[in-house]
Enzyme design. Structure first.
Site, short mmCIF file in Angstrom:
data_model
loop_
_atom_site.label_atom_id
_atom_site.label_comp_id
_atom_site.label_asym_id
_atom_site.label_seq_id
_atom_site.Cartn_x
_atom_site.Cartn_y
_atom_site.Cartn_z
CD GLN A 165 -2.96 4.53 -8.92
OE1 GLN A 165 -2.00 5.14 -9.40
NE2 GLN A 165 -3.28 4.57 -7.65
CG HIS A 220 3.88 3.35 -5.76
ND1 HIS A 220 3.64 2.75 -4.54
CD2 HIS A 220 2.65 3.65 -6.27
CE1 HIS A 220 2.33 2.69 -4.33
NE2 HIS A 220 1.71 3.24 -5.38
CD GLU A 221 2.06 6.20 -9.20
OE1 GLU A 221 1.12 5.67 -9.85
OE2 GLU A 221 1.95 6.50 -7.99
CB CYS A 247 -1.44 2.78 -3.15
SG CYS A 247 -2.00 2.66 -4.84
CG LEU A 248 -3.82 8.40 -4.55
CD1 LEU A 248 -3.91 9.30 -5.77
CD2 LEU A 248 -4.22 9.17 -3.29
N GLY A 269 1.61 10.63 -7.24
CA GLY A 269 1.72 9.89 -8.49
C GLY A 269 0.38 9.25 -8.81
CG HIS A 272 -0.13 1.43 -9.95
ND1 HIS A 272 -1.13 0.70 -9.34
CD2 HIS A 272 0.25 2.36 -9.05
CE1 HIS A 272 -1.35 1.17 -8.13
NE2 HIS A 272 -0.51 2.18 -7.92
#
Length: 184
Positions: free
Chosen positions: A50, A138-139, A96-97, A45, A142
């Protein structure tokens, strides 16, 4: 185009993202670049904040995580709104990235109902469960300036402080490009 991933400590990750307007970007090019960026970083995702855009847009590809064939989805979510979260809360180790090499067991409800627009501006209202629901949650976080580390409490959170500080200073190695907070 592959964007650098915005690292923990950058203020854009803590801002509530703005609504995405139809004429604000070349949506096809942006979505393609986001998928390229996410896949290059081996993610499932990616939210617009991000990649440095404070817009209510994220993409997911939960097909990599769902065991049952055909259960995962690859989808674009524009101006999403989670209408309801329900079911048993269950724990899963998230990462997470934007926060490389940090993981934590996070409790989330197993199901959700969400309203969103796709890349063709068709409106949808759907229910998702399991890993797909988790990736969406999760996304979606953000877009509201919330990171998975916000759910970690107590001693575990204290133990992560040094690691998080190092990430914000650019002291982390990844296989993908990152954008670190500017030093003032």
């Amino acid at each position: 185009m592959i964007y650098p991933i915005v690292a923990y400590g950058d203020n854009i990750l803590r801002k509530e993202a703005e609504e995405f307007h139809r004429d604000s970007e070349d949506l096809t090019t942006l979505v393609e670049a986001m998928y390229d960026t996410m896949n290059h970083a081996n993610g499932v995702g990616l939210a617009a904040p991000q990649i440095g855009m404070s817009k209510r847009l994220f993409i997911i590809d939960s097909t990599k995580m769902e065991e049952e064939e055909g259960k995962g989805i690859k989808r674009v979510f524009i101006n999403p709104e989670i209408l309801d979260e329900y079911g048993e809360e269950w724990s899963f180790e998230e990462g997470c990235l934007s926060i490389p090499d940090v993981h934590g067991d996070i409790l989330r409800p197993e199901k959700l109902t969400i309203r969103y627009f796709d890349e063709l501006w068709n409106e949808h209202e759907e229910e998702f469960d399991s890993m797909t629901a988790r990736v969406i949650q999760h996304e979606y976080d953000h877009l509201n300036g919330v990171l998975f580390t916000d759910y970690i409490k107590g001693l575990k959170k204290q133990m992560l402080r040094a690691k998080l500080l190092n990430i914000s200073k650019g002291s982390v190695k990844t296989d993908y490009r990152m954008r670190f907070p500017s030093k003032k």
